[in-house]
Scaffold this motif. Structure first.
Motif, PDB file in Angstrom:
ATOM      1  N   SER A 170       0.828  -1.206   0.000  1.00 18.21           N
ATOM      2  CA  SER A 170       0.000   0.000   0.000  1.00 18.21           C
ATOM      3  C   SER A 170       0.862   1.256   0.000  1.00 18.21           C
ATOM      4  N   ASP A 218       1.094   4.072  -2.969  1.00 20.03           N
ATOM      5  CA  ASP A 218       0.838   5.490  -2.688  1.00 20.03           C
ATOM      6  C   ASP A 218       1.989   6.361  -3.187  1.00 20.03           C
ATOM      7  N   SER A 244       2.031   6.589  -6.921  1.00 18.47           N
ATOM      8  CA  SER A 244       0.917   7.409  -7.405  1.00 18.47           C
ATOM      9  C   SER A 244       1.232   8.896  -7.372  1.00 18.47           C
ATOM     10  N   ASP A 303      -7.228  -4.186   0.580  1.00 17.68           N
ATOM     11  CA  ASP A 303      -6.571  -2.929   0.224  1.00 17.68           C
ATOM     12  C   ASP A 303      -5.100  -3.140  -0.118  1.00 17.68           C
ATOM     13  N   ALA A 337      -3.644  -2.961  -3.906  1.00 23.41           N
ATOM     14  CA  ALA A 337      -3.127  -1.587  -3.943  1.00 23.41           C
ATOM     15  C   ALA A 337      -2.675  -1.159  -5.332  1.00 23.41           C
ATOM     16  N   THR A 359      -4.977   0.928  -7.481  1.00 28.96           N
ATOM     17  CA  THR A 359      -5.256   2.321  -7.133  1.00 28.96           C
ATOM     18  C   THR A 359      -4.284   3.302  -7.787  1.00 28.96           C
TER      19      THR A 359
END
Length: 262
Positions: A38, A42, A45, A88, A92, A95
């Motif tokens: 995760s 992040d 991203s 999640d 991940a 996302t």
């Protein structure tokens, strides 16, 4: 500092980030790995220097599933508290608002396949084995597999894999659309990098909008999906890259724009 999952970049492939799993021997996806996935997603991203992402588990295995020893000690009450976080973590990659590709070497089983299902593209070695064998443990895929697998290959084929827990070889995986490209095992990572390299100088906002339109549209009816597309399409007229791209096309023809990512 993450112990098992890193986000790496290379000067040989500017614009491409690699999310690398390294938990020998089989990259079992325990809760720590899920948390680190995760965090890596992040970071990928939000970093402007990363335009596309490769997910890679090394030359021998992507991931052979969740950590069953860890799960074996858990009760219904225990799992109820963390099932959402498990989804999640393993999901991940889905996302990341950038092109993503899973480089599958060896086994991608259970959570390992669910991890790969979160990518936009899957490239596998010709010796790869893919599957969701959770039924053989008395459970079902819990990291997004029942939903993403059915959307990718259709409900009938997904149910066959889920019901039987069988392993699917690379050729069958290609035939049913579970993977998009099959290469020699030693070429998997390079093939994934080559695909990701295409986007190093692309219009990032347009890529993100295209991905969002497809993903959101799949979860709704056609009329709503078309509204989502129209909104995202219109939003790109606020970007510098739209201006650059159209002015370059008018002046010089297609494919010559130098995008800034803004």
């Amino acid at each position: 500092m993450a112990e098992f999952v890193t986000l790496e970049t290379s000067p040989d492939h500017p614009g491409v980030g690699t999310i690398r799993l390294n938990r020998p021997p089989m990259n079992a996806l325990n809760r720590q790995v899920q948390t680190e996935l995760s965090a890596a997603a992040d970071e990928a991203s939000t970093r402007d220097d990363i335009k596309a992402v490769v997910v890679y588990g090394g030359p021998k295995v992507l991931a052979a599933g969740a950590d069953i020893k860890e799960m074996n000690e858990m009760s219904f009450a225990d799992m109820s508290k963390v099932a959402g976080k498990l989804q999640d973590g393993i999901g991940a990659i889905a996302t990341i608002p950038k092109p993503t590709v899973a480089a599958i070497t060896g086994f991608a089983l259970g959570g390992g396949l669910e991890l790969a299902l979160g990518a936009d593209r899957r490239i596998a070695g010709d010796n790869a084995k893919l599957g969701v064998p959770e039924v053989l443990l008395g459970v079902i895929p819990g990291g997004g597999g029942t939903q993403r697998l059915a959307r990718l290959i259709g409900p009938s084929r997904a149910k066959d894999m889920i019901f039987t827990g069988r392993f699917v070889g690379a050729d069958e995986a290609l035939q049913i659309g579970l993977v998009d490209q099959v290469v020699a095992p030693d070429d998997v990572y390079d093939a994934a990098l080559a695909w990701a390299d295409q986007f190093a100088n692309a219009a990032s906002a347009a890529l993100a909008a295209g991905k969002a339109a497809v993903d959101a549209g799949l979860d709704t009816d056609l009329a709503t999906g078309l509204k989502i597309e129209a909104q995202l399409f219109s939003s790109l007229f606020a970007t510098d890259d739209r201006t650059i791209g159209m002015e370059s096309f008018v002046a010089n023809g297609p494919g010559k724009a130098k995008f800034t990512g803004k």
